[in-house]
Each structure stands twice: as C-alpha cells, then as structure tokens.
Design an enzyme around this catalytic site. Structure first.
Site, PDB file in Angstrom:
ATOM      1  N   LYS A  14       6.483   1.946 -13.026  1.00 48.12           N
ATOM      2  CA  LYS A  14       7.632   0.846 -12.547  1.00 48.12           C
ATOM      3  C   LYS A  14       7.128  -0.350 -12.900  1.00 48.12           C
ATOM      4  O   LYS A  14       7.857  -1.360 -13.398  1.00 48.12           O
ATOM      5  CB  LYS A  14       8.022   0.859 -11.104  1.00 48.12           C
ATOM      6  CG  LYS A  14       8.458   2.068 -10.798  1.00 48.12           C
ATOM      7  CD  LYS A  14       8.992   2.239  -9.325  1.00 48.12           C
ATOM      8  CE  LYS A  14       8.039   2.121  -8.181  1.00 48.12           C
ATOM      9  NZ  LYS A  14       7.019   3.360  -8.253  1.00 48.12           N
ATOM     10  N   ARG A  88      12.910   1.441  -0.923  1.00 50.36           N
ATOM     11  CA  ARG A  88      12.340   2.528  -0.631  1.00 50.36           C
ATOM     12  C   ARG A  88      12.945   3.587   0.448  1.00 50.36           C
ATOM     13  O   ARG A  88      12.398   4.639   0.597  1.00 50.36           O
ATOM     14  CB  ARG A  88      10.693   2.335  -0.299  1.00 50.36           C
ATOM     15  CG  ARG A  88       9.884   2.500  -1.663  1.00 50.36           C
ATOM     16  CD  ARG A  88       8.520   2.299  -0.999  1.00 50.36           C
ATOM     17  NE  ARG A  88       7.301   2.608  -1.827  1.00 50.36           N
ATOM     18  CZ  ARG A  88       6.709   2.083  -2.895  1.00 50.36           C
ATOM     19  NH1 ARG A  88       7.171   0.991  -3.039  1.00 50.36           N
ATOM     20  NH2 ARG A  88       5.623   2.508  -3.296  1.00 50.36           N
ATOM     21  N   ARG A 127      -5.620   5.496 -13.204  1.00 52.93           N
ATOM     22  CA  ARG A 127      -5.334   4.082 -12.591  1.00 52.93           C
ATOM     23  C   ARG A 127      -6.457   3.545 -11.535  1.00 52.93           C
ATOM     24  O   ARG A 127      -6.692   2.347 -11.655  1.00 52.93           O
ATOM     25  CB  ARG A 127      -3.688   3.886 -12.123  1.00 52.93           C
ATOM     26  CG  ARG A 127      -3.467   2.557 -11.843  1.00 52.93           C
ATOM     27  CD  ARG A 127      -1.747   2.412 -11.491  1.00 52.93           C
ATOM     28  NE  ARG A 127      -1.600   2.513 -10.322  1.00 52.93           N
ATOM     29  CZ  ARG A 127      -0.655   2.671  -9.597  1.00 52.93           C
ATOM     30  NH1 ARG A 127       0.739   2.405 -10.517  1.00 52.93           N
ATOM     31  NH2 ARG A 127      -0.078   2.919  -8.336  1.00 52.93           N
ATOM     32  N   ARG A 133      -7.430   0.330  -6.572  1.00 55.05           N
ATOM     33  CA  ARG A 133      -6.490   0.751  -5.380  1.00 55.05           C
ATOM     34  C   ARG A 133      -7.391   1.961  -4.497  1.00 55.05           C
ATOM     35  O   ARG A 133      -7.256   2.870  -4.934  1.00 55.05           O
ATOM     36  CB  ARG A 133      -4.939   0.889  -5.812  1.00 55.05           C
ATOM     37  CG  ARG A 133      -4.527  -0.472  -5.878  1.00 55.05           C
ATOM     38  CD  ARG A 133      -3.232  -0.529  -6.405  1.00 55.05           C
ATOM     39  NE  ARG A 133      -2.356   0.688  -5.529  1.00 55.05           N
ATOM     40  CZ  ARG A 133      -1.002   0.786  -5.952  1.00 55.05           C
ATOM     41  NH1 ARG A 133      -0.360   0.072  -6.771  1.00 55.05           N
ATOM     42  NH2 ARG A 133      -0.302   1.411  -4.972  1.00 55.05           N
ATOM     43  N   ARG A 145       1.758   9.866  -0.599  1.00 57.73           N
ATOM     44  CA  ARG A 145       2.411   9.041  -1.233  1.00 57.73           C
ATOM     45  C   ARG A 145       3.760   9.660  -2.198  1.00 57.73           C
ATOM     46  O   ARG A 145       5.067   9.344  -1.873  1.00 57.73           O
ATOM     47  CB  ARG A 145       1.794   8.349  -2.151  1.00 57.73           C
ATOM     48  CG  ARG A 145       0.981   7.289  -1.455  1.00 57.73           C
ATOM     49  CD  ARG A 145       0.027   6.447  -2.525  1.00 57.73           C
ATOM     50  NE  ARG A 145       0.545   5.643  -3.194  1.00 57.73           N
ATOM     51  CZ  ARG A 145      -0.135   5.161  -4.595  1.00 57.73           C
ATOM     52  NH1 ARG A 145      -1.083   5.534  -4.826  1.00 57.73           N
ATOM     53  NH2 ARG A 145       0.558   4.296  -5.326  1.00 57.73           N
TER      54      ARG A 145
HETATM   55  P1  AMP Z   1       3.207   0.424  -4.742  1.00 60.45           P
HETATM   56  O1  AMP Z   1       2.311  -0.993  -5.200  1.00 60.45           O
HETATM   57  O2  AMP Z   1       4.741   0.164  -4.958  1.00 60.45           O
HETATM   58  O3  AMP Z   1       2.819   1.850  -4.981  1.00 60.45           O
HETATM   59  O4  AMP Z   1       3.155   0.061  -3.018  1.00 60.45           O
HETATM   60  C1  AMP Z   1       1.916   0.415  -2.336  1.00 60.45           C
HETATM   61  C2  AMP Z   1       2.249   0.469  -0.882  1.00 60.45           C
HETATM   62  O5  AMP Z   1       2.843  -0.781  -0.322  1.00 60.45           O
HETATM   63  C3  AMP Z   1       2.967   1.492  -0.433  1.00 60.45           C
HETATM   64  O6  AMP Z   1       2.352   2.769  -0.538  1.00 60.45           O
HETATM   65  C4  AMP Z   1       3.578   1.348   0.942  1.00 60.45           C
HETATM   66  O7  AMP Z   1       2.658   1.449   1.807  1.00 60.45           O
HETATM   67  C5  AMP Z   1       3.765  -0.390   0.523  1.00 60.45           C
HETATM   68  N1  AMP Z   1       5.202  -0.596   0.091  1.00 60.45           N
HETATM   69  C6  AMP Z   1       5.501  -1.128  -0.948  1.00 60.45           C
HETATM   70  N2  AMP Z   1       6.824  -1.299  -1.253  1.00 60.45           N
HETATM   71  C7  AMP Z   1       7.240  -0.955   0.206  1.00 60.45           C
HETATM   72  C8  AMP Z   1       8.802  -0.739   0.527  1.00 60.45           C
HETATM   73  N3  AMP Z   1       9.631  -0.985  -0.139  1.00 60.45           N
HETATM   74  N4  AMP Z   1       8.565  -0.171   1.902  1.00 60.45           N
HETATM   75  C9  AMP Z   1       7.782   0.178   2.429  1.00 60.45           C
HETATM   76  N5  AMP Z   1       6.324   0.325   2.168  1.00 60.45           N
HETATM   77  C10 AMP Z   1       6.225  -0.401   0.835  1.00 60.45           C
END
Ligand code: AMP
Length: 190
Positions: A14, A88, A127, A133, A145
């Site tokens: 994404k 989400r 990654r 991360r 996740r």
């Molecule tokens: P990402 O970078 O999109 O993989 O997001 C990393 C982490 O941020 C996720 O595992 C969640 O803990 C939090 N996060 C990001 N976007 C959301 C969302 N829309 N709703 C809830 N938690 C989020």
C-alpha cells in the site's frame, strides 16, 4: 475530488503504490500508520499509539478517526487523497463517509491489493531490515497483524462492495506491473 482507499493486508504494498499514485495523479497521500509513527514518542498520544502498534493491535477508532480528520483538514485544496491504512474497521469507514459527505465529497473507489499470506510474511520480514519497525521484525506480531486484518479489517471491503466501489487488484508481480493494474482501473473510472 478523487478519494482513493488503497486497501490490503500488512505487506501488500500500500505504501509503495500510494507514492506512485500520488506522483501520477497529484494526490495527497495519507497513511495513518505513518502519522502514528511520526508522533512525538514522549507525548500522551504518541505513547498511546505505540502501545497498540508495537503489538500489532489497532489503535482505537475514536483516536484514529480524529487523527485522520485532522490530517485531511491540513489539505483543503487537495485534488484528491489516497487513504493508505485507513479505514481499517467498518466504524472508520462509516466515519469517513460522514466526514466526506459534510464536505460534499465521497470515496471514489477502494482498490484492494490481494497478496497470499506466505508472501506477506516474507515481505514483512525483509522490510524489517530497512524499516527498523518493531512490528515487522517479530513473526508473532506479524501473525497478529494478519489475524487482525482478517477479523476486523477485511469486512471493510464488503462495506465498499455494497457501494459498488470495490476493485480487487493482484498485488503480486513487479512494482511497475502492479502500478499499471492500479492506473488502468483509475483511468477507466475517470
Ligand atoms: P501501518 O503502517 O499501516 O502498517 O500501521 C501500523 C500500525 O499503526 C497498525 O498496526 C496499527 O497499530 C496502527 N494503525 C494504522 N492505521 C490504523 C487504523 N486505521 N486504525 C487503527 N490502527 C491503525
């Protein structure tokens, strides 16, 4: 206004593809994950977000929705927005619909990147080497996740399917191949 929800499980691509769509169509790219990671780690909100994201759990809807709305509001003149990692949950999708409709706008389409689970795990582990991360490095957190995606996030696709806005896109192939699949769908809708 072109409002694209770029959807898919962790590791689907994404972030990478959002940057390509941003370049090609002159859109604003909003990643809620990036916004959470950019918070001051010593701030109340930063500590709260990290307590969820480090474990691979979702940050609560009230917090996430507020953050997203404040990010969108920073770009009042945007030609359009790519929503990466948001919504989400179905509650977030409903909140986004309401927020955009108050501005006389709407989600234009959801593009959902489809990638098999084994490939996601391989990509996330790779990654971790570059992202640093914590949530990419640990197989148990990665599994959490993916499980959270399957239980809480996947239903969001049905929400947009019900609005005839969902397109599924094969997320396996070269970066250019995947971008071209996305471009084709966007171009044919405009
Ligand atoms: P990402 O970078 O999109 O993989 O997001 C990393 C982490 O941020 C996720 O595992 C969640 O803990 C939090 N996060 C990001 N976007 C959301 C969302 N829309 N709703 C809830 N938690 C989020």
């Amino acid at each position: 206004m072109l409002n694209i929800v770029l959807f898919g499980p962790p590791g689907a691509g994404k972030g990478t593809q959002s940057e390509r769509l941003k370049e090609k169509y002159g859109l604003v790219h909003i990643s809620t994950g990036d916004v959470f990671r950019a918070l001051d780690p010593a701030s109340e909100l930063g500590i709260l977000a990290k307590s969820y994201s480090d474990k691979g759990n979702l940050v609560p809807d009230e917090v996430t929705i507020k953050i997203l709305e404040s990010e969108v509001s920073k770009h009042p003149d945007a030609k359009g927005v790519i929503y990466d990692g948001f919504p989400r949950t179905t509650a977030q999708a409903e909140a986004l619909d309401k927020f955009l409709s108050e501005k006389g706008a709407e989600v234009s389409m959801m593009l959902s990147l489809v990638v098999p689970e084994d490939e996601l795990k391989t990509r996330l582990i790779a990654r971790a080497e570059v992202s640093g991360r914590k949530d990419d490095a640990d197989p148990e957190i990665i599994q959490n996740r993916i499980n959270t995606y399957n239980s809480s996030t996947a239903p969001v696709a049905d929400f947009y399917k019900g609005q005839n806005k969902l397109s599924e896109v094969n997320g396996v192939g070269s970066l250019d191949e995947i971008s071209n699949r996305l471009f084709e769908i966007i171009d044919s809708a405009n």
